[in-house]
Design an enzyme around this catalytic site. Structure first.
Site, PDB file in Angstrom:
ATOM      1  N   ARG A   1       0.864  -1.187   0.000  1.00 12.15           N
ATOM      2  CA  ARG A   1       0.000   0.000   0.000  1.00 12.15           C
ATOM      3  C   ARG A   1       0.901   1.238   0.000  1.00 12.15           C
ATOM      4  NH1 ARG A   1      -3.403  -2.864  -1.520  1.00 12.15           N
ATOM      5  NH2 ARG A   1      -5.499  -3.222  -0.673  1.00 12.15           N
TER       6      ARG A   1
ATOM      7  N   GLU B   1      -3.734   7.273  -4.550  1.00 15.55           N
ATOM      8  CA  GLU B   1      -4.094   6.767  -5.883  1.00 15.55           C
ATOM      9  C   GLU B   1      -5.415   7.353  -6.348  1.00 15.55           C
ATOM     10  OE1 GLU B   1      -3.859   2.459  -5.870  1.00 15.55           O
ATOM     11  OE2 GLU B   1      -1.955   2.572  -4.838  1.00 15.55           O
TER      12      GLU B   1
ATOM     13  N   HIS C   1      -1.120  -0.027  -9.925  1.00 16.23           N
ATOM     14  CA  HIS C   1      -1.716  -0.975  -8.975  1.00 16.23           C
ATOM     15  C   HIS C   1      -2.242  -2.228  -9.691  1.00 16.23           C
ATOM     16  CE1 HIS C   1      -3.705  -1.145  -4.734  1.00 16.23           C
ATOM     17  NE2 HIS C   1      -3.439  -2.373  -5.166  1.00 16.23           N
TER      18      HIS C   1
HETATM   19  C1  GLV Z   1      -4.918  -5.324  -3.846  1.00 15.33           C
HETATM   20  O1  GLV Z   1      -4.279  -4.357  -3.645  1.00 15.33           O
HETATM   21  C2  GLV Z   1      -5.431  -6.162  -2.797  1.00 15.33           C
HETATM   22  O2  GLV Z   1      -5.355  -5.784  -1.613  1.00 15.33           O
HETATM   23  O3  GLV Z   1      -5.963  -7.232  -3.111  1.00 15.33           O
END
Ligand code: GLV
Length: 323
Positions: free
Chosen positions: A238, A267, A285
């Site tokens: 993250r 983001e 991402h």
């Molecule tokens: C993606 O970032 C997830 O947490 O699955």
């Protein structure tokens, strides 16, 4: 059961919902949930919400959705959901652990390699018509195989990265985690250290921690300053775990060599200084974005919803509800 799916998800998984008698599924159009007012209105009469990490699921939404029994998050991370508030209200929260470990670890290795060996920068160089002649010093990067990888967070994804790095690339593995992994120490020879030791010793640092109050801002200017000037930082966890401004400064000054980032503090915004830097490899991402993995995530989220509907135990609860 009234179910709101906040954005389109893989069709095969939706078909299972539509085939279930008694489940009335509404799936919003692609951009609708981005409009907070529309999302809250659409969720108002829902018994269950199947949400993505783009949706903030908080007290405001719970207040507006009095019948809500479950939030099935289609992600392993659940920092978009206020789980304390859900617990107080007896609302189930589920996530999608396990099914995305391999895809995420693959992408962490891809970022590690791409940043170390300057792949996007080399490709930009070629496409710009600047490849006039091979050169002995042209676009040289860092060695990967046999080097030391520091893993922050040795959970399922950290472990999958350790396996790839150790068995595929012969890397030495250090890890930092509140929980020891004697099994992996025995099997792969990974070694547990404190954070500062890891940052000082590692050639690569890869983050596999959840975002919590304890991990937000963990990699700040001071900790970046402990890393080697040849080191590469990889983040597929993250964004807010890393201070992006401090990272951009460290990349610019040469305090560290490069970074490979799949996640960002705010983001979809990316710190403008990072966009300017050739030694930052930046992805939108996509760590779990393989076709089979995204389907498996959707299927698991759907299995949680269907279990609740059938009065069974949801397979992957984060918060056990009472409704
Ligand atoms: C993606 O970032 C997830 O947490 O699955």
């Amino acid at each position: 059961m009234k179910l709101l799916v906040t954005r389109p998800i893989p069709e095969e998984a939706v078909a299972r919902l539509r085939a279930e008698p008694g489940v009335d599924t509404t799936m919003l159009e692609e951009d609708a949930a981005m409009d907070r007012g529309l999302l809250l209105d659409a969720a108002a009469d829902a018994d269950v919400i199947l949400a993505l990490l783009t949706e903030r699921v908080d007290a405001e939404l719970f207040d507006r959705s009095p019948d809500l029994r479950m939030v099935a998050n289609m992600a392993v991370g659940f920092d978009n959901v206020d789980i304390d508030e859900a617990a107080v209200r007896g609302i189930w929260v589920t996530n999608t652990p396990g099914v995305l470990d391999g895809a995420t670890a693959d992408l962490a290795m891809a970022l590690l390699l791409a940043a170390a060996r300057r792949l996007p920068e080399s490709e930009r160089f070629l496409r710009a018509g600047r490849y006039k002649r091979w050169g002995p010093m042209l676009l040289c990067g860092q060695e990967v195989h046999g080097r030391t990888l520091g893993i922050l967070g040795m959970g399922r994804i950290g472990e999958a990265v350790a396996r790839r790095a150790r068995l595929g690339f012969g890397m030495e593995i250090l890890y930092w985690d509140e929980r020891g992994r004697a099994d992996l120490e025995e099997e792969l020879g990974v070694r547990r250290t404190d954070l500062d030791t890891l940052l000082g010793a590692a050639d690569f640092v890869s983050i596999h921690l959840p975002l919590t109050e304890g991990t937000a801002g963990l990699i700040d200017a001071e900790r970046l300053g402990r890393m080697k000037p040849t080191a590469v930082l990889v983040n597929t966890a993250r964004g807010p775990i890393v201070d992006e401004g401090a990272l951009a400064a460290a990349l610019r000054s040469g305090a560290i060599w490069a970074a490979g980032l799949d996640v960002f503090e705010r983001e979809p915004e990316v710190h403008p200084d990072l966009i300017e830097l050739d030694n930052a490899v930046l992805l939108p991402h996509i760590a779990s974005a393989s076709i089979p993995t995204r389907l498996a995530m959707a299927e698991l989220a759907v299995s949680n919803v269907l279990a609740l509907h059938r009065g069974e135990d949801p397979p992957t609860p984060v918060v056990r509800g009472t409704r």
